[in-house]
Design a protein around this motif. Sequence first.
Motif, PDB file in Angstrom:
ATOM      1  N   ALA A 163       0.826  -1.207   0.000  1.00 45.47           N
ATOM      2  CA  ALA A 163       0.000   0.000   0.000  1.00 45.47           C
ATOM      3  C   ALA A 163       0.861   1.257   0.000  1.00 45.47           C
ATOM      4  O   ALA A 163       0.458   2.296  -0.526  1.00 45.47           O
ATOM      5  N   MET A 164       2.056   1.170   0.589  1.00 44.76           N
ATOM      6  CA  MET A 164       2.932   2.332   0.660  1.00 44.76           C
ATOM      7  C   MET A 164       3.630   2.611  -0.670  1.00 44.76           C
ATOM      8  O   MET A 164       4.252   3.665  -0.836  1.00 44.76           O
ATOM      9  N   THR A 165       3.522   1.694  -1.626  1.00 46.51           N
ATOM     10  CA  THR A 165       4.103   1.929  -2.949  1.00 46.51           C
ATOM     11  C   THR A 165       3.120   2.591  -3.908  1.00 46.51           C
ATOM     12  O   THR A 165       3.520   3.045  -4.977  1.00 46.51           O
ATOM     13  N   VAL A 166       1.849   2.636  -3.530  1.00 47.79           N
ATOM     14  CA  VAL A 166       0.821   3.182  -4.432  1.00 47.79           C
ATOM     15  C   VAL A 166       0.933   4.698  -4.460  1.00 47.79           C
ATOM     16  O   VAL A 166       0.805   5.361  -3.431  1.00 47.79           O
ATOM     17  N   GLU A 167       1.168   5.246  -5.633  1.00 47.84           N
ATOM     18  CA  GLU A 167       1.401   6.683  -5.781  1.00 47.84           C
ATOM     19  C   GLU A 167       0.246   7.417  -6.444  1.00 47.84           C
ATOM     20  O   GLU A 167       0.262   8.651  -6.518  1.00 47.84           O
ATOM     21  N   VAL A 187       3.527  -4.818  17.821  1.00 49.79           N
ATOM     22  CA  VAL A 187       3.452  -3.518  17.152  1.00 49.79           C
ATOM     23  C   VAL A 187       4.520  -3.489  16.073  1.00 49.79           C
ATOM     24  O   VAL A 187       5.720  -3.559  16.363  1.00 49.79           O
ATOM     25  N   ILE A 188       4.079  -3.397  14.838  1.00 47.80           N
ATOM     26  CA  ILE A 188       4.962  -3.390  13.680  1.00 47.80           C
ATOM     27  C   ILE A 188       4.980  -1.983  13.093  1.00 47.80           C
ATOM     28  O   ILE A 188       3.922  -1.404  12.817  1.00 47.80           O
ATOM     29  N   GLU A 189       6.182  -1.435  12.913  1.00 47.96           N
ATOM     30  CA  GLU A 189       6.311  -0.149  12.221  1.00 47.96           C
ATOM     31  C   GLU A 189       6.713  -0.408  10.779  1.00 47.96           C
ATOM     32  O   GLU A 189       7.630  -1.175  10.498  1.00 47.96           O
ATOM     33  N   LEU A 190       6.028   0.250   9.876  1.00 50.70           N
ATOM     34  CA  LEU A 190       6.268   0.137   8.443  1.00 50.70           C
ATOM     35  C   LEU A 190       6.855   1.441   7.937  1.00 50.70           C
ATOM     36  O   LEU A 190       6.355   2.517   8.259  1.00 50.70           O
ATOM     37  N   SER A 191       7.908   1.334   7.150  1.00 49.24           N
ATOM     38  CA  SER A 191       8.593   2.514   6.625  1.00 49.24           C
ATOM     39  C   SER A 191       8.759   2.381   5.123  1.00 49.24           C
ATOM     40  O   SER A 191       8.990   1.289   4.597  1.00 49.24           O
ATOM     41  N   SER A 192       8.677   3.509   4.450  1.00 42.02           N
ATOM     42  CA  SER A 192       8.927   3.526   3.013  1.00 42.02           C
ATOM     43  C   SER A 192       9.695   4.790   2.649  1.00 42.02           C
ATOM     44  O   SER A 192       9.643   5.801   3.358  1.00 42.02           O
ATOM     45  N   TYR A 193      10.418   4.699   1.546  1.00 46.79           N
ATOM     46  CA  TYR A 193      11.091   5.869   0.977  1.00 46.79           C
ATOM     47  C   TYR A 193      11.072   5.700  -0.531  1.00 46.79           C
ATOM     48  O   TYR A 193      11.653   4.751  -1.073  1.00 46.79           O
ATOM     49  N   LEU A 194      10.354   6.595  -1.198  1.00 47.97           N
ATOM     50  CA  LEU A 194      10.209   6.542  -2.648  1.00 47.97           C
ATOM     51  C   LEU A 194      10.948   7.720  -3.261  1.00 47.97           C
ATOM     52  O   LEU A 194      10.560   8.874  -3.064  1.00 47.97           O
ATOM     53  N   TYR A 195      12.017   7.423  -3.990  1.00 47.30           N
ATOM     54  CA  TYR A 195      12.772   8.472  -4.679  1.00 47.30           C
ATOM     55  C   TYR A 195      12.441   8.403  -6.163  1.00 47.30           C
ATOM     56  O   TYR A 195      12.637   7.375  -6.821  1.00 47.30           O
ATOM     57  N   ARG A 196      11.951   9.509  -6.679  1.00 50.66           N
ATOM     58  CA  ARG A 196      11.559   9.566  -8.083  1.00 50.66           C
ATOM     59  C   ARG A 196      12.275  10.701  -8.821  1.00 50.66           C
ATOM     60  O   ARG A 196      11.793  11.212  -9.821  1.00 50.66           O
ATOM     61  N   GLY A 214       7.508   7.502   4.111  1.00 56.99           N
ATOM     62  CA  GLY A 214       6.200   7.203   4.673  1.00 56.99           C
ATOM     63  C   GLY A 214       6.323   6.325   5.897  1.00 56.99           C
ATOM     64  O   GLY A 214       7.321   5.622   6.074  1.00 56.99           O
ATOM     65  N   ARG A 215       5.311   6.367   6.762  1.00 54.91           N
ATOM     66  CA  ARG A 215       5.285   5.549   7.972  1.00 54.91           C
ATOM     67  C   ARG A 215       3.865   5.026   8.203  1.00 54.91           C
ATOM     68  O   ARG A 215       2.883   5.659   7.815  1.00 54.91           O
ATOM     69  N   ALA A 216       3.779   3.869   8.856  1.00 53.42           N
ATOM     70  CA  ALA A 216       2.496   3.302   9.276  1.00 53.42           C
ATOM     71  C   ALA A 216       2.772   2.306  10.395  1.00 53.42           C
ATOM     72  O   ALA A 216       3.920   1.933  10.645  1.00 53.42           O
ATOM     73  N   PHE A 217       1.699   1.875  11.078  1.00 54.72           N
ATOM     74  CA  PHE A 217       1.823   0.880  12.132  1.00 54.72           C
ATOM     75  C   PHE A 217       0.756  -0.191  11.959  1.00 54.72           C
ATOM     76  O   PHE A 217      -0.343   0.067  11.457  1.00 54.72           O
ATOM     77  N   ILE A 218       1.092  -1.389  12.400  1.00 50.67           N
ATOM     78  CA  ILE A 218       0.118  -2.461  12.595  1.00 50.67           C
ATOM     79  C   ILE A 218       0.140  -2.816  14.079  1.00 50.67           C
ATOM     80  O   ILE A 218       1.196  -3.144  14.630  1.00 50.67           O
TER      81      ILE A 218
END
Length: 245
Positions: free
Chosen positions: A73-77, A119-128, A136-140
Amino acid sequence: MRLYTLFALACLPLLGACQFLGGQSDQLRPQRITWEQRADACQGERCSLVNVDTLQFAEQPPLNALIERALLAMTVEQAEAPLPASLQAYSAEQLQRAPQGQETWLQAKLVDQHDDLLVIELSSYLYRGGAHGMPGRAFINYSLSRQRALQPSDLLLPGGEETFWQAAREAHQRWLREQEFEQDVALRNNWPFEKTANIALLRDKVLLKYDVYTIAPYSMGHPTLSIPYSRLRKVLRPEFLPAQK
């Protein structure tokens, strides 16, 4: 905005010890899965890549599926764009479509473990391209006994939503004081308080983590607000309130 929406990434149906839900669970040790793929067709100086650093939990297939779908979901732009079928499928398509000058970094990390809660932390970094990419950040917040991510209806007492966000506003005021921004009228006007979907039920506090460009400039990264459990005694259901907090 309703709290259901704000917890969206933590509740994707698609994404020490404290006394959260009674019984003591064994400390789980997930397997770390890391891989990186680069574009074969790239001839330039900065070839595109996809880097994944994620987790797999033995005998927890629902959680493993949640983690992968949350990272996807964090890759959807683009709004309404479908999720890729898998991280590997995303990588293959992304590198074929843009073999040069783009990077995707995705990570899932276990940041806390309670009696019944991971508790899971989700991280993303999209360089374009350009000066910098977009993080980006999110948690489960995952309940082992229920075998699913916790939803707002699991957490809040009836009528607790308004009080929860009032407590978050108070935490924001504390953050402004800590950053010495309380008297900065321009910053307060340009970056007012907002709600966030990135909420983590940690062992000693509830943590809110903000995306860049929400309550502060990009240069400040991901601001975090902390709410003590003592402030949430009439907000969270009793099973999520450690007795000693």
